[in-house]
Scaffold this active site. Sequence first.
Site: not given
Length: 371
Positions: A47, A86
């Site tokens: 999301c 990351h």
Amino acid sequence: MALPLYLVGLSHKTAPVEVRERASLDPVVGLPAALSALGKGVVLSTCNRTELYGVGSPERAKALLLKRGVAPRHLYVKEGQEALRHLFRVAAGLDSLVVGEAQILGQVREALFLARKYGATESLLEKAFQSAIALGKRARSETGIGAGAVSVAYAALDLALAVYGDLSGLSVAVLGAGEMAELFLTHLKAHGVGRVLVVNRTEERARALAERFGGEAFGLPALPQVLRQADLVVASAAAPHYLVGPEDLPKRAKPLFLIDIALPRNIDPRVGRLPHAYLYNLDDLERVVERNLRAREGEVPKVEALVEKALADYLEWYAGHRVREAIRALEERLFQEVARELPGADPLTWRKEAGRRAHPLILALKAQARP
């Protein structure tokens, strides 16, 4: 040789919820199509982020997201060590909307599982995601980054408490019966609400969830009726279109607070313009999260240190991997060369002669790889 990993993505840090909706890849159609377009890759779609990881050039991944209507300004592109760092920070919970939330680790694991299912992984990606998962586990077991209930669902509860102060006696409607709804109800249980109303497209699933929390179950056709009874609505259903619009909320004597934590969104943004309705979405949760971050900021450096250690370990593995790949290629080339030179000999002889010729070259390769 530089590490050939890349990442192209967007997240809550670079794109508002309506842009993240366009980029979201559902696991049935969107994700398999994206993996097919990438050739080899892993897609992490939640999301709060859509990230495409692969090996080689990032241009194909970038084009895929641009084609879905994402503007270049919303994208980030990272290559080599920065792409790997990351991924590690994401798995450790450092890049989440709610820092330290536990759901992202399961989502990273699921992304790898789906890439394997569709035959889209290869050795560098496999190792990167396996290392990220192991790091995420260490971050939560060796630091306090995941202490307490940290999730988007918990942030929604925190927001509800900020609005009402006390939830006892209220009627709370939960739209959806998936993991996020279950998490919210788990957090809600200790706050003495009056009624719990669970609405889902499949009433059987709504009933199974409602029974666990002493609530009432409804199918989707009963949603307007439920909205009339609710004081607070939390929406987290998986649906391709809005389930609640302004027309579903007739004028009320008391206000209705709605928290939409679904992506795509369940509640039409126009609902927020109604005089008696107060609508919050995923982006609004950032204010709630600020307190969460302050409480955990002392743990962040500890997790960052684990990230850097995992990065160093991966790069050490990669150096060895490159040597092993080079040795295999060398041995195969020399075997073919010997087979051409000695057509009358047997394969065992070819292999031995190729090994003899390869030996000094292998020693040289290993010497070059030493730090």
